[in-house]
Write an enzyme that holds these catalytic residues in place. Structure first.
Site, short mmCIF file in Angstrom:
data_model
loop_
_atom_site.label_atom_id
_atom_site.label_comp_id
_atom_site.label_asym_id
_atom_site.label_seq_id
_atom_site.Cartn_x
_atom_site.Cartn_y
_atom_site.Cartn_z
N LYS A 106 91.62 -26.96 -40.80
CA LYS A 106 91.88 -26.43 -42.14
C LYS A 106 93.26 -25.77 -42.20
CE LYS A 106 90.36 -22.24 -43.53
NZ LYS A 106 91.43 -21.48 -44.17
N ASN A 107 93.55 -24.93 -41.19
CA ASN A 107 94.81 -24.18 -41.24
C ASN A 107 96.03 -25.03 -40.91
OD1 ASN A 107 93.42 -21.97 -42.04
ND2 ASN A 107 93.67 -20.81 -40.14
N ARG A 112 84.30 -23.31 -46.94
CA ARG A 112 85.75 -23.42 -47.01
C ARG A 112 86.33 -24.00 -45.72
NH1 ARG A 112 88.42 -18.24 -47.47
NH2 ARG A 112 90.15 -19.65 -47.25
N ARG A 115 97.15 -8.06 -47.11
CA ARG A 115 97.90 -9.31 -46.95
C ARG A 115 99.17 -9.40 -47.80
NH1 ARG A 115 93.47 -13.90 -45.55
NH2 ARG A 115 95.28 -14.84 -44.55
N ASP A 128 90.98 -15.22 -35.99
CA ASP A 128 89.90 -15.99 -36.64
C ASP A 128 88.69 -16.18 -35.72
OD1 ASP A 128 91.84 -16.14 -38.54
OD2 ASP A 128 91.78 -18.30 -38.79
C1 UD1 Z 1 97.04 -17.60 -41.33
C2 UD1 Z 1 95.72 -18.32 -41.34
C3 UD1 Z 1 94.59 -17.33 -41.10
C4 UD1 Z 1 94.84 -16.56 -39.80
C5 UD1 Z 1 96.22 -15.93 -39.81
C6 UD1 Z 1 96.60 -15.26 -38.49
C7 UD1 Z 1 96.07 -20.21 -42.83
C8 UD1 Z 1 95.77 -20.86 -44.12
N1 UD1 Z 1 95.52 -18.99 -42.61
O1 UD1 Z 1 97.03 -16.67 -42.42
O2 UD1 Z 1 93.36 -18.04 -40.99
O3 UD1 Z 1 93.88 -15.53 -39.67
O4 UD1 Z 1 97.22 -16.94 -40.08
O5 UD1 Z 1 96.53 -16.18 -37.43
O6 UD1 Z 1 96.73 -20.78 -41.99
N2 UD1 Z 1 101.79 -9.91 -43.14
C9 UD1 Z 1 102.64 -8.99 -43.69
N3 UD1 Z 1 103.66 -9.43 -44.47
C10 UD1 Z 1 103.87 -10.76 -44.73
C11 UD1 Z 1 103.00 -11.70 -44.17
C12 UD1 Z 1 101.95 -11.25 -43.37
O7 UD1 Z 1 102.49 -7.78 -43.48
O8 UD1 Z 1 104.83 -11.09 -45.46
C13 UD1 Z 1 100.63 -9.45 -42.32
C14 UD1 Z 1 99.30 -9.80 -42.94
O9 UD1 Z 1 98.90 -8.84 -43.89
C15 UD1 Z 1 98.38 -9.82 -41.74
C16 UD1 Z 1 99.29 -10.33 -40.64
O10 UD1 Z 1 100.63 -10.13 -41.10
O11 UD1 Z 1 97.95 -8.52 -41.43
C17 UD1 Z 1 99.08 -11.81 -40.31
O12 UD1 Z 1 99.30 -12.58 -41.44
P1 UD1 Z 1 99.83 -14.08 -41.38
O13 UD1 Z 1 100.18 -14.41 -39.96
O14 UD1 Z 1 100.88 -14.23 -42.41
O15 UD1 Z 1 98.54 -14.86 -41.79
P2 UD1 Z 1 98.37 -15.98 -42.92
O16 UD1 Z 1 99.49 -16.94 -42.83
O17 UD1 Z 1 98.08 -15.31 -44.21
#
Ligand code: UD1
Length: 423
Positions: free
Chosen positions: A22-23, A402, A124, A310
Site C-alpha cells: 500500500k505504502n 485500507r 502530522r 507501522d
Molecule cells: C508514511 C507511511 C506511514 C508510516 C510513516 C512512517 C504512507 C502512505 N504512509 O507516512 O504508514 O507510518 O511513513 O514510516 O507511506 N512530520 C513532520 N513534518 C513533516 C512531515 C512529517 O513533523 O513535514 C512528522 C510526522 O508528524 C510524523 C513523522 O514526521 O510524526 C513521520 O512522518 P512521515 O515520515 O512523513 O510519514 P508519512 O509519510 O505521513
C-alpha cells in the site's frame, strides 16, 4: 458497518501470499502524474480501498485510470491537460492524497491541495514538504484549509536538508525535483524501501536519480518524463502481520513475498524472542515457534533502517506472550498507542509511561468486544483475537480494509477461524 469475529485458539499453518505494498503503490501512482507522454502500467497492485481513493482522485484531476482486479494491474494515462486542485473530499479520506502536490506543481506550475490535518495517530504536520517546495522556488500560500503552490517560471534545483527523515516529504520533494532545472540534493532523506521502489519507477520514466538507499539523494532535473511499467514491491507490513501471527499461535507458516532485506529489524526482534525465522529465499520467509514462552524484548520505532512504526502494535501482541517485562517505545508518531486500551480490554497487562508501553508478561487474553483504532492496530487486534480464549469481536474494520487484501480468507486458509459479519 461490518465487524470481524475471531475465534481464538487456532494454530496457523501453511503458506500465505503477500500482496503489493500500500505504502509503495500510493506514492508511485501519484508520481505517474509526472508523465506528459505515454501510459503507465502497474503490476501487483493490491485491491484496497486506498487504491480506489487515489484512482478516484486522479480521475477528478482529468487522468484516465483503469484497474483490473483479476490481473492486479492499474493503468494511468496522465497525458492530457490536468486540473490542479485536489479537493478536501479526497485528502480528508486519505492523507497520501497530498502526494499529488509535487507532480501537479512540477508539470502544471501551480496547484492547490487541501491540507491533510491530523489523524488518529497524531498531528502530522507538512512543513518539511512545504519547505522543500519553497527552496525549489515555489511560492506557498496557506489559506482556509488549502495549500497553494506556484512556480510560474518552473522549479530550480538546490540543496534541501530535511529536519527529520519524513517519508512523505522525501517522496513529494523528490518528485518535484525530477522536473526542476539543474541539480537537487536531498540531505537527511528518508530511506524506506517504499522510497527505493518509487525511485526505480521514476528512473524508468526517465528521471536521473542517484544515492538510492542512502540519506543523500541527488537528482538531475530532466525536461520531461514518460509513462512506464512497474511491479509494486510486496507489502512488508502485511508480511510482518502474518509472520507475527504465525509465531503468536505457535504455528508454522511460509510467508511468500516477505523479503528479509525489507524486514531486518523485525526478524532480529523475533529471533531475540526465541522464534525460528528462516530466510528461505529472497522473497520467502518461514516462521515457526514451539516455545511455551517467548523472551521479553525492548523495541523502539525509528526511521528506516530502524524498527518500523507501522509494525509497533503488531509486535506488541507478541510481547504479551513473553515471560518478563518488555518495552515498546514509539518515537515516530506522537499518539500511536490507541490499541493499548483495546488490548487492556482483553486483559493485557500494559501501562503507558510517556512514549513507552511497558508490557508485563506472560498474558492470558480473553476475547471481548474491541475496536480497530487505526489500520495496523486493527491487524494487531486480529492477532490478539487468535491467541485469546473465546471470541473477539472487532469493530471499525474499515481501517483494516485500507491496507489488507482478503484478510479473513488469507488467515482462514492458514487454519484461523475468522468471520466478517455485515450489520
Ligand atoms: C508514511 C507511511 C506511514 C508510516 C510513516 C512512517 C504512507 C502512505 N504512509 O507516512 O504508514 O507510518 O511513513 O514510516 O507511506 N512530520 C513532520 N513534518 C513533516 C512531515 C512529517 O513533523 O513535514 C512528522 C510526522 O508528524 C510524523 C513523522 O514526521 O510524526 C513521520 O512522518 P512521515 O515520515 O512523513 O510519514 P508519512 O509519510 O505521513
Amino acid at each position: 458497518m461490518s465487524k470481524i469475529i475471531v475465534e481464538g485458539g487456532t494454530r496457523l499453518e501453511g503458506e500465505v501470499q503477500i500482496d503489493g505494498a500500500k505504502n509503495a503503490v500510493l506514492p508511485i501512482v501519484a508520481s505517474s502524474l509526472l508523465a506528459t507522454e505515454g501510459v503507465s502500467k502497474f503490476y501487483n497492485v493490491p485491491n484496497l480501498s486506498d487504491v480506489k481513493i487515489i484512482s478516484e482522485l486522479l480521475e477528478s484531476l482529468g487522468v484516465k485510470v483503469s484497474y483490473n482486479k483479476d490481473e492486479k494491474t492499474l493503468e494511468v494515462d496522465a497525458t492530457g491537460k490536468l486540473k490542479t486542485e485536489a479537493d478536501f473530499e479526497f485528502v480528508s479520506k486519505m492523507r497520501a492524497s497530498f502526494l499529488v502536490m509535487a507532480p501537479l506543481l512540477a508539470r502544471e506550475k501551480s496547484t492547490k491541495v487541501s491540507m491533510p490535518g491530523g489523524c488518529a495517530i497524531g498531528s502530522r504536520p507538512i512543513e518539511q514538504h512545504l519547505k522543500g517546495f519553497e527552496l525549489l522556488g515555489a511560492e506557498i500560500i496557506q489559506d482556509a484549509g488549502y495549500v497553494e503552490a506556484k512556480a510560474e517560471n518552473g522549479l530550480q534545483g538546490t540543496t534541501i536538508f530535511f529536519d527529520f527523515p519524513s517519508v512523505g516529504a522525501t517522496q513529494n520533494v523528490l518528485m518535484a525535483s525530477c522536473l526542476s532545472k539543474g541539480t537537487t540534493i536531498l540531505e537527511n532523506a528518508a530511506q524506506e524501501p517504499e522510497i527505493n521502489d518509487m525511485i526505480k519507477f521514476l528512473r524508468k520514466m526517465g528521471a536521473k536519480i542517484s544515492g538510492e538507499k542512502t540519506s543523500r539523494l541527488v537528482i538531475e532535473g530532466v525536461e520531461k518524463l514518460v509513462g512506464a511499467e512497474h511491479t509494486i514491491m510486496p507489502d512488508r507490513v502485511e508480511a510482518a502481520t502474518y509472520m507475527v501471527a504465525a509465531a503468536a499461535t505457535k504455528g508454522n507458516v511460509l510467508v511468500k513475498g516477505a523479503r528479509y532485506e525489507d524486514n531486518i529489524a523485525l526478524v532480529a526482534k523475533m529471533r531475540e524472542m526465541g522464534i525460528t525465522v528462516e530466510i528461505v529465499s529472497d522473497n520467502d520467509i518461514r516462521v515457526t515457534n514451539d516455545n511455551d514462552y517467548l523472551k521479553p524484548i525492548d523495541v523502539k520505532t525509528l526511521p528506516h533502517p530502524g524498527f518500523l512504526t507501522d509494525m509497533q502494535s503488531i509486535i506488541m501482541v507478541l510481547t504479551l506472550l513473553a515471560k518478563g517485562v518488555s518495552t515498546v517505545t514509539e518515537t515516530v508518531f506522537e499518539n500511536r498507542f490507541m490499541h493499548v486500551e483495546e488490548l487492556k480490554r482483553m486483559n493485557a497487562k500494559i501501562r503507558i509511561e510517556g512514549r513507552s508501553s511497558i508490557i508485563e508478561g506472560p498474558n492470558t487474553l480473553e476475547g471481548t468486544r474491541v475496536k480497530a483504532t487505526d489500520l495496523r492496530a486493527g491487524a494487531a487486534l486480529i492477532i490478539a483475537g487468535l491467541i485469546a480464549h473465546g471470541k473477539t469481536t472487532i469493530r471499525n474494520i474499515y481501517h483494516i480494509d485500507r491496507g489488507y487484501v482478503d484478510i479473513e480468507s488469507k488467515f482462514n486458509n492458514l487454519g484461523a477461524k475468522i468471520e466478517r459479519v455485515e450489520e
